[in-house]
Design an enzyme around this catalytic site. Structure first.
Site, short mmCIF file in Angstrom:
data_model
loop_
_atom_site.label_atom_id
_atom_site.label_comp_id
_atom_site.label_asym_id
_atom_site.label_seq_id
_atom_site.Cartn_x
_atom_site.Cartn_y
_atom_site.Cartn_z
N SER A 184 73.88 23.30 4.50
CA SER A 184 74.54 22.36 3.52
C SER A 184 74.30 22.93 2.00
O SER A 184 73.09 23.47 1.87
CB SER A 184 74.15 20.92 3.87
OG SER A 184 74.53 20.10 2.95
N ASP A 191 65.48 15.60 -4.79
CA ASP A 191 65.72 14.41 -5.01
C ASP A 191 67.29 14.14 -4.27
O ASP A 191 67.48 13.19 -4.47
CB ASP A 191 65.52 13.77 -6.07
CG ASP A 191 66.44 14.71 -7.20
OD1 ASP A 191 67.07 15.64 -6.78
OD2 ASP A 191 66.58 14.16 -8.18
N LYS A 212 66.47 22.12 6.58
CA LYS A 212 67.49 22.92 6.75
C LYS A 212 66.92 24.27 5.92
O LYS A 212 67.04 25.31 6.24
CB LYS A 212 68.80 22.75 6.10
CG LYS A 212 69.57 21.65 7.24
CD LYS A 212 70.98 21.31 6.58
CE LYS A 212 71.71 20.17 7.61
NZ LYS A 212 72.15 20.78 8.98
N1 LIG Z 1 78.94 15.85 6.76
C1 LIG Z 1 78.89 16.47 5.39
O1 LIG Z 1 79.44 16.07 4.52
C2 LIG Z 1 78.22 17.79 5.51
C3 LIG Z 1 78.38 18.34 4.38
C4 LIG Z 1 77.63 19.70 4.14
C5 LIG Z 1 77.11 20.17 5.30
N2 LIG Z 1 76.92 19.44 6.44
C6 LIG Z 1 76.39 20.35 7.68
O2 LIG Z 1 77.33 20.89 8.22
C7 LIG Z 1 76.93 20.96 9.61
C8 LIG Z 1 78.06 20.49 10.68
O3 LIG Z 1 78.49 19.04 10.12
P1 LIG Z 1 79.19 18.33 11.37
O4 LIG Z 1 79.24 17.07 10.72
O5 LIG Z 1 80.51 18.92 11.67
O6 LIG Z 1 78.17 18.18 12.47
P2 LIG Z 1 77.99 17.17 13.66
O7 LIG Z 1 79.28 16.78 14.09
O8 LIG Z 1 77.22 15.97 13.37
O9 LIG Z 1 77.53 17.93 14.93
C9 LIG Z 1 76.06 18.44 14.94
C10 LIG Z 1 76.25 19.02 16.21
O10 LIG Z 1 74.52 19.27 16.65
C11 LIG Z 1 74.56 18.88 17.92
N3 LIG Z 1 73.09 18.52 18.30
C12 LIG Z 1 72.27 17.82 17.68
N4 LIG Z 1 70.92 17.73 18.31
C13 LIG Z 1 70.98 18.76 19.22
C14 LIG Z 1 70.00 19.07 20.00
N5 LIG Z 1 68.74 18.56 20.36
N6 LIG Z 1 70.53 19.92 20.88
C15 LIG Z 1 71.75 20.68 20.82
N7 LIG Z 1 72.60 20.26 20.16
C16 LIG Z 1 72.24 19.18 19.16
C17 LIG Z 1 75.32 17.80 18.24
O11 LIG Z 1 75.28 17.40 19.66
P3 LIG Z 1 76.38 16.40 20.06
O12 LIG Z 1 77.68 16.66 20.02
O13 LIG Z 1 75.76 16.09 21.48
O14 LIG Z 1 76.07 14.97 19.08
C18 LIG Z 1 76.49 18.06 17.38
O15 LIG Z 1 77.40 18.77 18.33
C19 LIG Z 1 75.69 20.47 9.90
O16 LIG Z 1 74.66 21.14 9.64
C20 LIG Z 1 75.72 19.22 8.56
O17 LIG Z 1 74.43 18.92 8.15
C21 LIG Z 1 77.53 18.19 6.77
#
Ligand SMILES: NC(=O)c1ccc[n+]([C@@H]2O[C@H](COP(=O)([O-])OP(=O)(O)OC[C@H]3O[C@@H](n4cnc5c(N)ncnc54)[C@H](OP(=O)(O)O)[C@@H]3O)[C@@H](O)[C@H]2O)c1
Length: 314
Positions: A184, A191, A212
């Site tokens: 990310s 902060d 991360k």
């Molecule tokens: N949301 C934003 O705007 C944003 C912005 C920048 C970067 N990001 C980053 O981009 C990435 C993708 O985001 P996203 O929203 O597409 O992700 P997400 O839908 O939250 O997916 C996270 C995945 O990790 C899996 N997971 C969590 N704990 C686990 C464990 N212990 N063992 C195996 N799998 C596990 C979850 O499993 P389940 O499917 O079973 O839940 C899910 O499939 C993440 O790193 C996020 O932090 C997000």
């Protein structure tokens, strides 16, 4: 007042949709056994997640790669089968927190690459919305919603740091050649608001961006495997018709007013990085192209790769 109440109700509805996946898992379990794969085998952890699914889908559509998705639940395994036509050979049910390193290395046997799309998953505490509403009606400062993590051990230190290190070490011991991580933007900002999500009063449980980044610092020092670390801006599920990639380093893109990117475009960048052999770390957002051709123009990636002076500082 009316607008505020509607906004809170909208957050509640979105949270139910986005964060309501159940979870139940113990030891990892491979569904079926690998057989006769000719394309390069790529392990996608977090394949049931919103971005992980799109990486899986794009790899599945390519003739160069055969994705194998690691998911936490039978429900997500079923999703990969029904929506993306995954065979049993292409699904592993496992938990990066509860698996040991040799088990995780077992998932990666014969794999060319590992794509990490796992992340601690925040779940909105619905009670915090009720509290916010109550404060709104009594003219107090509304504050922010509160979050917990999707599993008791699913906080960032465990998932985004220890869980990622375990995946990296397992990949190295299995002889994986390349690791591509979805991380990310915001990691340079101590902060950043995201670090406060899920944080307890004693200071534990949060700091998702810090953990991360710590995992990234570990990966960039590994000599046995090449890497790409992709830092997207805010993720969206709905792309504008015509858009182009913008790439930079060290959170410089946080200065921009608009800094979002469609999850499918992040997946496309990650799949593209599987074809590279050098180490790359960069931030990405996308920009709307008014009246442009439909689709995603990834040309900026080539330009960025030529600018060798743009290096991520850790
Ligand atoms: N949301 C934003 O705007 C944003 C912005 C920048 C970067 N990001 C980053 O981009 C990435 C993708 O985001 P996203 O929203 O597409 O992700 P997400 O839908 O939250 O997916 C996270 C995945 O990790 C899996 N997971 C969590 N704990 C686990 C464990 N212990 N063992 C195996 N799998 C596990 C979850 O499993 P389940 O499917 O079973 O839940 C899910 O499939 C993440 O790193 C996020 O932090 C997000």
């Amino acid at each position: 007042m009316k607008t505020h109440v509607l906004a809170i109700v909208a957050i509640l509805l979105i949270s139910i949709d986005v964060f309501s996946e159940g979870f139940s898992f113990s030891k990892s379990r491979r569904v079926g056994a690998q057989s006769g794969l000719s394309a390069q085998r790529v392990i996608v952890t977090g394949a049931g997640g919103k971005t992980g699914q799109l990486v899986f889908e794009q790899l599945q559509a390519s003739s160069e790669f055969t994705p194998v998705g690691v998911v936490r639940s039978e429900k997500k395994a079923k999703l990969l089968r029904t929506k993306y036509f995954a065979t049993n050979d292409q699904i592993i049910i496992g938990d990066i927190c509860s698996s040991d390193e040799s088990e995780t290395a077992g998932w990666m046997t014969d794999a060319y690459a590992l794509v990490v799309a796992t992340s601690a998953v925040p779940v909105l505490k619905k009670r915090s919305l009720v509290k916010m509403l109550a404060k709104k009606f009594t003219f107090q400062k509304v504050g922010r919603p509160e979050f917990r993590w999707s599993a008791p051990d699913g906080f960032p230190e465990n998932v985004d740091y220890k869980g990622q290190l375990k995946q990296f070490d397992a990949a190295v011991s299995a002889g994986v050649k390349r690791i591509v991580v979805c991380s990310s933007m915001g990691g340079t900002q101590e902060d950043n608001f995201l670090n406060s999500i899920g944080k307890q009063e004693d200071g534990s449980g949060g700091d998702i961006l810090k953990w991360k980044r710590k995992a990234e610092q570990y990966l960039v020092r590994l000599k046995e495997v090449s890497h790409s670390i992709v830092h997207p801006g805010g993720l969206t599920n709905k792309p504008v018709p015509s858009r182009k990639l913008v790439v930079d380093v060290n959170d410089a893109l946080l200065e921009r007013k608009k800094r979002q990117i469609y999850r499918g475009d992040v997946a496309a960048v990650m799949v593209d990085q599987l074809r590279k052999t050098d180490n790359n770390v960069f931030d990405i957002v996308s920009e709307e192209v008014e009246g442009g051709e439909e689709g995603f123009d990834m040309g900026a990636m080539g330009e960025f790769e030529k600018q060798k002076e743009k290096i991520y500082a850790y």
